[in-house]
Design a protein around this motif. Sequence first.
Motif, PDB file in Angstrom:
ATOM      1  N   LEU A   1       0.919   6.468  10.096  1.00 27.83           N
ATOM      2  CA  LEU A   1       0.151   5.747   9.073  1.00 27.83           C
ATOM      3  C   LEU A   1      -0.549   4.795   9.287  1.00 27.83           C
ATOM      4  CD1 LEU A   1       3.668   5.231   7.573  1.00 27.83           C
ATOM      5  CD2 LEU A   1       2.006   6.780   6.468  1.00 27.83           C
ATOM      6  N   GLY A   2      -1.165   4.567  10.488  1.00 30.99           N
ATOM      7  CA  GLY A   2      -2.202   3.307  10.935  1.00 30.99           C
ATOM      8  C   GLY A   2      -1.646   1.645  10.532  1.00 30.99           C
ATOM      9  N   LEU A   3      -0.036   1.626  10.709  1.00 31.12           N
ATOM     10  CA  LEU A   3       0.280   0.146  10.554  1.00 31.12           C
ATOM     11  C   LEU A   3       1.169  -0.684  11.830  1.00 31.12           C
ATOM     12  CD1 LEU A   3       2.485   1.353   7.477  1.00 31.12           C
ATOM     13  CD2 LEU A   3       0.506   0.193   7.409  1.00 31.12           C
ATOM     14  N   GLY A   4       1.003  -1.611  11.820  1.00 30.08           N
ATOM     15  CA  GLY A   4       1.269  -2.557  13.897  1.00 30.08           C
ATOM     16  C   GLY A   4       3.161  -2.449  13.179  1.00 30.08           C
ATOM     17  N   GLN A   5       2.942  -3.325  13.969  1.00 35.11           N
ATOM     18  CA  GLN A   5       4.569  -3.921  14.236  1.00 35.11           C
ATOM     19  C   GLN A   5       4.765  -4.396  12.764  1.00 35.11           C
ATOM     20  OE1 GLN A   5       4.443  -5.764  18.262  1.00 35.11           O
ATOM     21  NE2 GLN A   5       7.326  -6.516  17.448  1.00 35.11           N
ATOM     22  N   ALA A   6       3.836  -5.902  13.201  1.00 40.35           N
ATOM     23  CA  ALA A   6       4.449  -6.635  11.335  1.00 40.35           C
ATOM     24  C   ALA A   6       5.210  -5.537  10.254  1.00 40.35           C
ATOM     25  CB  ALA A   6       3.017  -7.313  10.929  1.00 40.35           C
TER      26      ALA A   6
ATOM     27  N   THR B   1       0.953  -0.936   0.273  1.00 45.43           N
ATOM     28  CA  THR B   1      -0.114   0.608  -0.185  1.00 45.43           C
ATOM     29  C   THR B   1       0.597   0.910   0.261  1.00 45.43           C
ATOM     30  OG1 THR B   1      -0.301   0.636   2.530  1.00 45.43           O
ATOM     31  CG2 THR B   1      -1.798  -0.978   1.386  1.00 45.43           C
ATOM     32  N   GLU B   2       0.147   2.307  -0.625  1.00 46.41           N
ATOM     33  CA  GLU B   2       0.575   3.498   0.021  1.00 46.41           C
ATOM     34  C   GLU B   2       1.324   4.073   1.136  1.00 46.41           C
ATOM     35  OE1 GLU B   2      -0.451   8.181  -0.795  1.00 46.41           O
ATOM     36  OE2 GLU B   2      -0.402   6.903  -2.639  1.00 46.41           O
ATOM     37  N   ARG B   3       0.983   3.874   2.332  1.00 45.25           N
ATOM     38  CA  ARG B   3       1.363   3.836   2.921  1.00 45.25           C
ATOM     39  C   ARG B   3       2.346   2.855   3.801  1.00 45.25           C
ATOM     40  NH1 ARG B   3      -2.897   2.349   6.639  1.00 45.25           N
ATOM     41  NH2 ARG B   3      -3.654   1.088   5.536  1.00 45.25           N
ATOM     42  N   GLN B   4       2.291   1.309   3.145  1.00 44.63           N
ATOM     43  CA  GLN B   4       3.363   0.504   3.836  1.00 44.63           C
ATOM     44  C   GLN B   4       4.566   1.068   3.180  1.00 44.63           C
ATOM     45  OE1 GLN B   4       1.303  -2.256   1.826  1.00 44.63           O
ATOM     46  NE2 GLN B   4       2.121  -3.365   4.244  1.00 44.63           N
ATOM     47  N   ARG B   5       4.342   1.448   1.482  1.00 46.69           N
ATOM     48  CA  ARG B   5       5.603   2.248   0.817  1.00 46.69           C
ATOM     49  C   ARG B   5       6.398   3.907   1.568  1.00 46.69           C
ATOM     50  NH1 ARG B   5       2.452   0.861  -3.536  1.00 46.69           N
ATOM     51  NH2 ARG B   5       3.507  -0.660  -4.612  1.00 46.69           N
TER      52      ARG B   5
ATOM     53  N   ALA C   1       8.797  -3.897   6.642  1.00 43.87           N
ATOM     54  CA  ALA C   1       9.953  -2.432   5.772  1.00 43.87           C
ATOM     55  C   ALA C   1      11.479  -2.344   6.783  1.00 43.87           C
ATOM     56  CB  ALA C   1       9.355  -1.112   7.185  1.00 43.87           C
ATOM     57  N   LEU C   2      11.467  -2.761   8.451  1.00 46.50           N
ATOM     58  CA  LEU C   2      12.866  -3.085   8.564  1.00 46.50           C
ATOM     59  C   LEU C   2      13.642  -4.030   7.676  1.00 46.50           C
ATOM     60  CD1 LEU C   2      12.788  -2.322  12.245  1.00 46.50           C
ATOM     61  CD2 LEU C   2      13.967  -1.325  10.744  1.00 46.50           C
ATOM     62  N   GLU C   3      12.768  -5.056   7.808  1.00 49.50           N
ATOM     63  CA  GLU C   3      13.956  -6.040   7.025  1.00 49.50           C
ATOM     64  C   GLU C   3      14.185  -5.738   5.202  1.00 49.50           C
ATOM     65  OE1 GLU C   3      11.664  -9.709   6.930  1.00 49.50           O
ATOM     66  OE2 GLU C   3      11.099  -9.809   8.980  1.00 49.50           O
TER      67      GLU C   3
ATOM     68  N   LEU D   1       6.337   4.008   4.565  1.00 47.98           N
ATOM     69  CA  LEU D   1       7.451   3.298   6.108  1.00 47.98           C
ATOM     70  C   LEU D   1       8.569   2.906   5.216  1.00 47.98           C
ATOM     71  CD1 LEU D   1       6.792   3.470   8.938  1.00 47.98           C
ATOM     72  CD2 LEU D   1       5.710   0.833   8.336  1.00 47.98           C
ATOM     73  N   ARG D   2       8.171   1.826   4.783  1.00 50.03           N
ATOM     74  CA  ARG D   2       9.377   1.561   3.488  1.00 50.03           C
ATOM     75  C   ARG D   2      11.062   2.407   3.092  1.00 50.03           C
ATOM     76  NH1 ARG D   2       8.769  -4.032   0.512  1.00 50.03           N
ATOM     77  NH2 ARG D   2      10.020  -2.658  -1.120  1.00 50.03           N
ATOM     78  N   ASN D   3      10.134   3.966   2.452  1.00 48.76           N
ATOM     79  CA  ASN D   3      11.095   4.629   2.360  1.00 48.76           C
ATOM     80  C   ASN D   3      12.016   5.063   3.297  1.00 48.76           C
ATOM     81  OD1 ASN D   3      11.248   4.876  -0.243  1.00 48.76           O
ATOM     82  ND2 ASN D   3       9.113   5.853  -0.810  1.00 48.76           N
ATOM     83  N   ILE D   4      10.576   5.313   4.990  1.00 48.83           N
ATOM     84  CA  ILE D   4      11.503   6.538   5.997  1.00 48.83           C
ATOM     85  C   ILE D   4      12.548   5.096   6.501  1.00 48.83           C
ATOM     86  CG2 ILE D   4      11.078   7.108   7.828  1.00 48.83           C
ATOM     87  CD1 ILE D   4       8.162   7.196   6.854  1.00 48.83           C
ATOM     88  N   VAL D   5      12.596   4.207   6.381  1.00 49.67           N
ATOM     89  CA  VAL D   5      12.929   3.070   6.931  1.00 49.67           C
ATOM     90  C   VAL D   5      14.941   2.968   6.169  1.00 49.67           C
ATOM     91  CG1 VAL D   5      14.064   0.599   7.101  1.00 49.67           C
ATOM     92  CG2 VAL D   5      11.948   1.426   8.079  1.00 49.67           C
TER      93      VAL D   5
END
Length: 131
Positions: free
Chosen positions: A41-46, A7-11, A51-53, A13-17
């Motif tokens: 962003l309404g995202l969780g630990q998973a 999703t846009e929100r996951q992307r 994103a960290l991985e 977060l990945r960019n921020i990481v």
Amino acid sequence: MNTPNYTERQRQLRNIVVMALADGSIGGREVALLADRCVELGLGQAELQEALEFGLGDDAALELPADESTREALLADLIRMMAADGFLAETEKRLFALAAAHMNIVGDRLQEIISSVISDQNDREGKDASA
């Protein structure tokens, strides 16, 4: 190979990481900012773990958004992450400059985004100090 549909929100977060890890390490303030932004962003630990991985993987790279408002939001997040540890590493500056240039956000508009983030940060720190 089946590529996950992020999703846009996951992307975001990945960019921020990716920016958090651009200088080769991640400190406590950066982790705190990542955790806060993940919640915003309404995202969780998973999703944060994924994103960290991604950020630690060999294929880690910024995924630049297509629409202008999302691009500007990304640049604002990247600025916040760059400043989180109190030190602007050359690798972070280069990554930011390349992202801004590839998204064609330059000159006055780029300066406006930077100034806005700095102003917001100063306002936030002022409120924290008075609490």
